[in-house]
Design an enzyme around this catalytic site. Structure first.
Site, short mmCIF file in Angstrom:
data_model
loop_
_atom_site.label_atom_id
_atom_site.label_comp_id
_atom_site.label_asym_id
_atom_site.label_seq_id
_atom_site.Cartn_x
_atom_site.Cartn_y
_atom_site.Cartn_z
N ARG A 153 35.49 -25.73 19.93
CA ARG A 153 34.98 -26.13 21.31
C ARG A 153 35.93 -26.82 22.24
O ARG A 153 37.11 -27.34 22.07
CB ARG A 153 33.59 -27.02 20.51
CG ARG A 153 33.00 -25.89 19.68
CD ARG A 153 31.89 -26.95 19.18
NE ARG A 153 30.62 -26.40 18.17
CZ ARG A 153 29.22 -26.49 18.18
NH1 ARG A 153 29.05 -27.53 19.05
NH2 ARG A 153 29.33 -25.74 17.45
N ASP B 259 21.61 -28.47 13.30
CA ASP B 259 21.93 -27.43 13.87
C ASP B 259 20.45 -27.37 15.52
O ASP B 259 19.84 -28.16 15.22
CB ASP B 259 22.05 -25.93 14.06
CG ASP B 259 23.19 -25.13 14.85
OD1 ASP B 259 23.99 -25.66 15.25
OD2 ASP B 259 23.18 -23.84 14.14
N ASN C 128 34.32 -26.79 14.16
CA ASN C 128 33.98 -27.12 15.38
C ASN C 128 35.06 -27.57 16.11
O ASN C 128 34.85 -28.11 17.74
CB ASN C 128 33.43 -28.38 15.62
CG ASN C 128 31.35 -27.69 14.76
OD1 ASN C 128 30.88 -28.87 13.89
ND2 ASN C 128 30.79 -26.90 15.41
C1 IPE Z 1 27.43 -26.43 11.86
O1 IPE Z 1 26.89 -26.13 13.08
C2 IPE Z 1 27.80 -27.57 12.00
C3 IPE Z 1 26.83 -28.34 12.38
C4 IPE Z 1 25.98 -28.67 12.58
C5 IPE Z 1 28.58 -29.77 12.64
P1 IPE Z 1 27.83 -24.83 13.95
O2 IPE Z 1 27.07 -24.49 14.86
O3 IPE Z 1 29.38 -25.47 14.13
O4 IPE Z 1 27.67 -23.65 12.74
P2 IPE Z 1 27.03 -21.35 13.76
O5 IPE Z 1 28.28 -21.99 14.29
O6 IPE Z 1 26.83 -21.43 14.16
O7 IPE Z 1 27.57 -20.98 12.15
C1 IPE Z 2 24.54 -29.46 15.96
O1 IPE Z 2 24.60 -28.35 17.81
C2 IPE Z 2 25.62 -29.97 16.24
C3 IPE Z 2 27.62 -29.49 16.42
C4 IPE Z 2 27.51 -28.51 15.69
C5 IPE Z 2 28.31 -30.72 16.64
P1 IPE Z 2 25.12 -27.86 18.22
O2 IPE Z 2 26.04 -28.27 18.84
O3 IPE Z 2 25.58 -26.41 17.58
O4 IPE Z 2 23.81 -26.85 19.38
P2 IPE Z 2 24.16 -24.95 19.32
O5 IPE Z 2 24.17 -24.44 17.66
O6 IPE Z 2 24.89 -24.56 20.69
O7 IPE Z 2 22.53 -25.56 20.02
MG MG Z 3 25.05 -24.24 16.30
#
Ligand code: IPE
Ligand code: IPE
Ligand code: MG
Length: 230
Positions: free
Chosen positions: A66, A15, A63
């Site tokens: 998004r 993350d 996800n």
């Molecule tokens: C968890 O991260 C999913 C991945 C790392 C692929 P997210 O960024 O989606 O999780 P939340 O929304 O902060 O819980």
């Molecule tokens: C993790 O990074 C990757 C995925 C969830 C695909 P994020 O995209 O969630 O990054 P933050 O949490 O917005 O910084």
């Molecule tokens: Mg994240």
């Protein structure tokens, strides 16, 4: 590294890619790109240390919420990753597997996943399990539906596990980068007794040294599994 106790299976919630990019006034996609590069480093290092299974959370069933742009970037990044890593996986004896739902994933990407899984299925150095279009709850529901279809009765914990996406040992260590102290629907069944390590480091900044720190922390834990250590 002096630590002896290397977990057989390490799981990582990768993350913080978005925040990594934001800090640099770059689009989120740059963060995802750096994140993919970092996976290569951590996989190599994990293998060097003797880890046998590395499960990484790359795309959750949530996800999809998004922007279309970001989802498309993540899909194409995975496709590129598969293409780019084929040679490295063969040279380094990496077995590639994926955990997740196939629905909503393009045929093109599914074909690439199937191709690399087939190509690397006899590799034994380390297993890289990519959780993609993965949700812990979906995995459990999918397992239940498979059990209903099979007609198998008197399900035990051991037989239930056979119906999960992949038949691999539970992770002893679960790492989450970027400071969020939550599970976000990752490996709900498998982490029943995993040691949890959360670091503020954003995923693209979580390097070999940080990985070793996580293992060091794991080595200091007293694992009781409900019993009493004397
Ligand atoms: C968890 O991260 C999913 C991945 C790392 C692929 P997210 O960024 O989606 O999780 P939340 O929304 O902060 O819980
Ligand atoms: C993790 O990074 C990757 C995925 C969830 C695909 P994020 O995209 O969630 O990054 P933050 O949490 O917005 O910084
Ligand atoms: Mg994240």
């Amino acid at each position: 590294m002096k630590e002896k106790n290397i977990p057989e299976h390490v799981a990582i919630i990768m993350d913080g890619n978005g925040r990594w990019a934001k800090k640099r006034f770059l689009p989120r996609t740059f963060g995802h790109n750096e994140g993919a590069k970092n996976l290569k480093r951590i996989l190599t290092h994990a293998k060097k240390l003797g880890v046998k299974y590395l499960t990484v959370y790359a795309f959750s069933t949530e996800n999809w919420k998004r922007s279309k742009d970001e989802v498309e970037t993540l899909m194409s990044l995975f496709k590129t990753y598969i293409k780019k890593e084929e040679k490295t996986f063969q040279e380094n004896d990496v077995k590639f597997i994926v955990s997740g739902r196939r629905e909503n994933v393009s045929k093109d990407l599914l074909d690439s996943i199937d191709y690399l899984s087939e190509k690397t299925k006899f590799n034994k150095g380390i297993t890289l399990n990519i959780a993609f279009n993965y949700g812990g709850r979906s995995e459990i529901v999918d397992a239940i539906n498979k059990i209903i279809d099979s007609g198998e009765k008197n399900i035990t914990e051991k037989t239930f596990e056979k119906y999960l996406y992949n038949d691999i040992p539970d992770p002893e260590l679960l790492i989450r980068t970027s400071g969020e102290i939550r599970i976000s629907n990752f490996l709900l069944w498998q982490i029943a007794y995993s040691e949890i390590y959360v670091t503020d480091k954003l995923w693209p900044d979580f390097r070999e040294k940080e990985f070793e720190e996580a293992i060091e922390s794991f080595n200091k834990r007293e694992r009781r599994f409900g019993g009493i250590n004397v």
